[in-house]
Motif scaffolding. Structure first.
Motif, PDB file in Angstrom:
ATOM      1  N   PHE A  23       2.259   7.637 -17.698  1.00  0.00           N
ATOM      2  CA  PHE A  23       1.639   7.610 -19.008  1.00  0.00           C
ATOM      3  C   PHE A  23       2.048   6.314 -19.679  1.00  0.00           C
ATOM      4  CE2 PHE A  23       2.652  12.138 -18.200  1.00  0.00           C
ATOM      5  CZ  PHE A  23       1.361  12.631 -18.154  1.00  0.00           C
ATOM      6  N   LYS A  28       6.316   3.159 -21.001  1.00  0.00           N
ATOM      7  CA  LYS A  28       5.658   4.113 -20.119  1.00  0.00           C
ATOM      8  C   LYS A  28       6.608   5.226 -19.725  1.00  0.00           C
ATOM      9  CE  LYS A  28       6.416   2.388 -15.454  1.00  0.00           C
ATOM     10  NZ  LYS A  28       5.813   2.019 -14.204  1.00  0.00           N
ATOM     11  N   VAL A  58      -3.558   6.577 -18.451  1.00  0.00           N
ATOM     12  CA  VAL A  58      -2.917   7.450 -17.480  1.00  0.00           C
ATOM     13  C   VAL A  58      -3.245   6.887 -16.105  1.00  0.00           C
ATOM     14  CG1 VAL A  58      -2.754   9.786 -16.545  1.00  0.00           C
ATOM     15  CG2 VAL A  58      -3.195   9.453 -18.979  1.00  0.00           C
ATOM     16  N   ILE A 109      -1.304   8.256 -25.988  1.00  0.00           N
ATOM     17  CA  ILE A 109      -1.383   7.771 -24.608  1.00  0.00           C
ATOM     18  C   ILE A 109      -2.506   6.754 -24.508  1.00  0.00           C
ATOM     19  CG2 ILE A 109      -1.786   8.421 -22.209  1.00  0.00           C
ATOM     20  CD1 ILE A 109      -0.671  11.198 -22.907  1.00  0.00           C
TER      21      ILE A 109
END
Length: 129
Positions: A102, A108, A93, A90
């Protein structure tokens, strides 16, 4: 940092959620229309309403986001489509109005969470960064 496994209930991104719940509410509306058309309570009305309740419970409680030290596991209604995301993959966020997004190097993933779960998950993921 050792973290216990945490579980959150989620829904898919907003567009998918609206579509899925629209189909679910079609069952409820069919049940109500059948009841109003016949004007007496029939077994078919009860069966459609029970199917609506079962599908609703399955949609709410089968979608879980399980987070541990290294992974985020997204369980889905159909188990063969479950996803596992490594937290190290990741990149960012981002808080959204109805959930979290994410960001990865190749795209995403957006999910819908309630406000409290969204903030808890966001702070947990920010601790790791």
């Amino acid at each position: 940092m050792q973290r216990h496994q945490k579980t959150y209930f989620y829904q898919p991104e907003l567009a998918k959620t609206v579509i899925l719940w629209s189909w679910t509410f079609c069952l409820l509306l069919s049940s109500l229309l059948l009841w109003l058309e016949i004007t007496t309570l029939q077994i078919w009305t009860i069966i459609l309403f029970v199917i609506f309740l079962i599908v609703s419970v399955i949609q709410i409680f089968s979608r879980k986001l399980i987070i541990d030290d290294k992974h985020i596991k997204l369980t889905k209604v159909i188990r063969k489509y479950n996803e596992t995301i490594e937290i190290s993959e990741i990149k960012k966020v981002k808080l959204r109005r109805f959930g979290l997004s994410f960001y990865f190097s190749d795209g995403k993933k957006t999910i819908v969470l309630n406000s409290r779960s969204k903030l808890q998950l966001y702070t947990d993921l920010q601790k790791d960064k």
